[in-house]
Design a protein around this motif. Structure first.
Motif, PDB file in Angstrom:
ATOM      1  N   MET A 159      94.681 102.911  23.081  1.00  0.00           N
ATOM      2  CA  MET A 159      96.071 102.980  22.568  1.00  0.00           C
ATOM      3  C   MET A 159      96.634 101.550  22.536  1.00  0.00           C
ATOM      4  N   SER A 160      97.228 101.174  21.430  1.00  0.00           N
ATOM      5  CA  SER A 160      97.709  99.787  21.321  1.00  0.00           C
ATOM      6  C   SER A 160      98.903  99.564  22.253  1.00  0.00           C
ATOM      7  N   ALA A 161      99.244  98.277  22.454  1.00  0.00           N
ATOM      8  CA  ALA A 161     100.328  97.934  23.386  1.00  0.00           C
ATOM      9  C   ALA A 161     101.666  98.456  22.887  1.00  0.00           C
ATOM     10  N   THR A 162     101.881  98.377  21.567  1.00  0.00           N
ATOM     11  CA  THR A 162     103.111  98.959  21.033  1.00  0.00           C
ATOM     12  C   THR A 162     102.832 100.402  20.610  1.00  0.00           C
ATOM     13  N   ALA A 163     103.924 101.122  20.422  1.00  0.00           N
ATOM     14  CA  ALA A 163     103.801 102.549  20.075  1.00  0.00           C
ATOM     15  C   ALA A 163     103.573 102.694  18.571  1.00  0.00           C
ATOM     16  N   ALA A 164     102.590 101.949  18.064  1.00  0.00           N
ATOM     17  CA  ALA A 164     102.382 101.830  16.612  1.00  0.00           C
ATOM     18  C   ALA A 164     102.097 103.164  15.935  1.00  0.00           C
ATOM     19  N   ASN A 165     101.428 104.071  16.644  1.00  0.00           N
ATOM     20  CA  ASN A 165     101.083 105.343  15.975  1.00  0.00           C
ATOM     21  C   ASN A 165     102.127 106.446  16.195  1.00  0.00           C
ATOM     22  N   LEU A 166     103.257 106.104  16.815  1.00  0.00           N
ATOM     23  CA  LEU A 166     104.275 107.148  17.036  1.00  0.00           C
ATOM     24  C   LEU A 166     104.785 107.781  15.735  1.00  0.00           C
ATOM     25  N   PRO A 167     105.032 106.993  14.659  1.00  0.00           N
ATOM     26  CA  PRO A 167     105.510 107.650  13.431  1.00  0.00           C
ATOM     27  C   PRO A 167     104.567 108.747  12.945  1.00  0.00           C
ATOM     28  N   VAL A 168     103.268 108.498  13.007  1.00  0.00           N
ATOM     29  CA  VAL A 168     102.291 109.498  12.563  1.00  0.00           C
ATOM     30  C   VAL A 168     102.339 110.724  13.480  1.00  0.00           C
ATOM     31  N   LEU A 169     102.452 110.487  14.780  1.00  0.00           N
ATOM     32  CA  LEU A 169     102.476 111.603  15.732  1.00  0.00           C
ATOM     33  C   LEU A 169     103.738 112.452  15.537  1.00  0.00           C
ATOM     34  N   ILE A 170     104.854 111.788  15.302  1.00  0.00           N
ATOM     35  CA  ILE A 170     106.112 112.520  15.091  1.00  0.00           C
ATOM     36  C   ILE A 170     106.019 113.353  13.810  1.00  0.00           C
ATOM     37  N   GLN A 171     105.487 112.757  12.744  1.00  0.00           N
ATOM     38  CA  GLN A 171     105.340 113.506  11.491  1.00  0.00           C
ATOM     39  C   GLN A 171     104.407 114.705  11.674  1.00  0.00           C
ATOM     40  N   SER A 172     103.351 114.524  12.461  1.00  0.00           N
ATOM     41  CA  SER A 172     102.417 115.634  12.717  1.00  0.00           C
ATOM     42  C   SER A 172     103.128 116.779  13.421  1.00  0.00           C
TER      43      SER A 172
END
Ligand code: ADP
Ligand code: MG
Length: 216
Positions: free
Chosen positions: A1-14
């Motif tokens: 998992m990267s240091a920033t929450a870079a994949n949060l937008p994708v997770l929220i959309q999911s």
């Protein structure tokens, strides 16, 4: 998992996509033994997160989880808003300055679930979202290094939600029905299962969100 929450937008959309796909079923469940607003509450919270998702993706995980918790807590009425808000805020506090490895995620999720138990004065077996969150937390700890961790998480979530069918609710609105709450799956447990499955699918190396596909 990267240091920033870079994949949060994708997770929220999911999560939004998954709740949308199950909206009729979830509303039916909350109507049966609650007040029918559960999907509205979830969508309000998820849309609020979606609106700030680019900002969240620039933050480190500790700040992102804190902002998620505050947002959900303030935008969502209903039991689920304060409970998910508590989950995210405690996860943020417990992360401190560590990198978000699987083992660390398992630890902070466990502490988050413990704080939900305290906040809701509830535990396993009371026909709530905790009947999904607790077994998922246990699997995260016991299978953190297992190659099939994601499948185990999904199975624990499915089993946890289904197990609420035979329970008598002792917390939340459904508890007003007493014995008559038996025979219905709890809406909050089912929505937890649906969102967890969606997030797991989105995190899988080649299992990203496919339009129209249904998770568990
Ligand atoms: P409300 O019950 O206030 O209308 P929601 O419909 O959004 O709020 O959420 C209902 C869900 O919240 C329930 O299905 C249950 O899973 C969960 N819940 C309710 N009370 C508690 C509690 N004390 N502890 C844990 N979860 C709870
Ligand atoms: Mg409700």
């Amino acid at each position: 998992m990267s240091a920033t929450a870079a994949n949060l937008p994708v997770l929220i959309q999911s999560a939004i996509h998954a709740i949308d796909s199950h909206a009729a079923e979830l509303t039916e469940l909350d109507r049966a033994i609650g007040d029918g607003d559960h999907v509205d509450n979830l969508i309000r919270g998820l849309q609020a997160l979606s609106a700030i998702s680019e900002e969240l993706s620039q933050l480190d995980w500790q700040q992102a989880l804190l902002k998620m918790g505050i947002t959900v807590m303030s935008k969502v009425g209903g039991a689920s808003g304060s409970l998910y808000g508590t989950l995210f805020m405690t996860m943020s506090k417990s992360l401190q300055n560590r990198a978000l490895t699987t083992a660390v995620f398992a630890e902070i999720f466990h502490l988050g679930v413990e704080s939900v138990k305290l906040r809701g004065k509830a535990d396993k077996g009371e026909k709530t979202m905790l009947d999904v969150l607790i077994p998922v937390s246990e699997v995260l700890i016991s299978h953190a290094a297992h190659p099939d961790l994601f499948d185990h998480i999904k199975q624990a979530a499915i089993n946890g939600a289904e197990a609420t069918r035979d329970m008598v609710a002792t917390k939340g609105r459904a508890s007003f029905l007493g014995e008559r709450s038996r025979g219905h799956v709890d809406a909050g447990a089912k929505s937890s299962q649906v969102m967890i499955c969606a997030v797991v699918d989105a995190l899988k190396p080649n299992g990203g969100m496919q339009q129209g596909s249904r998770s568990c």
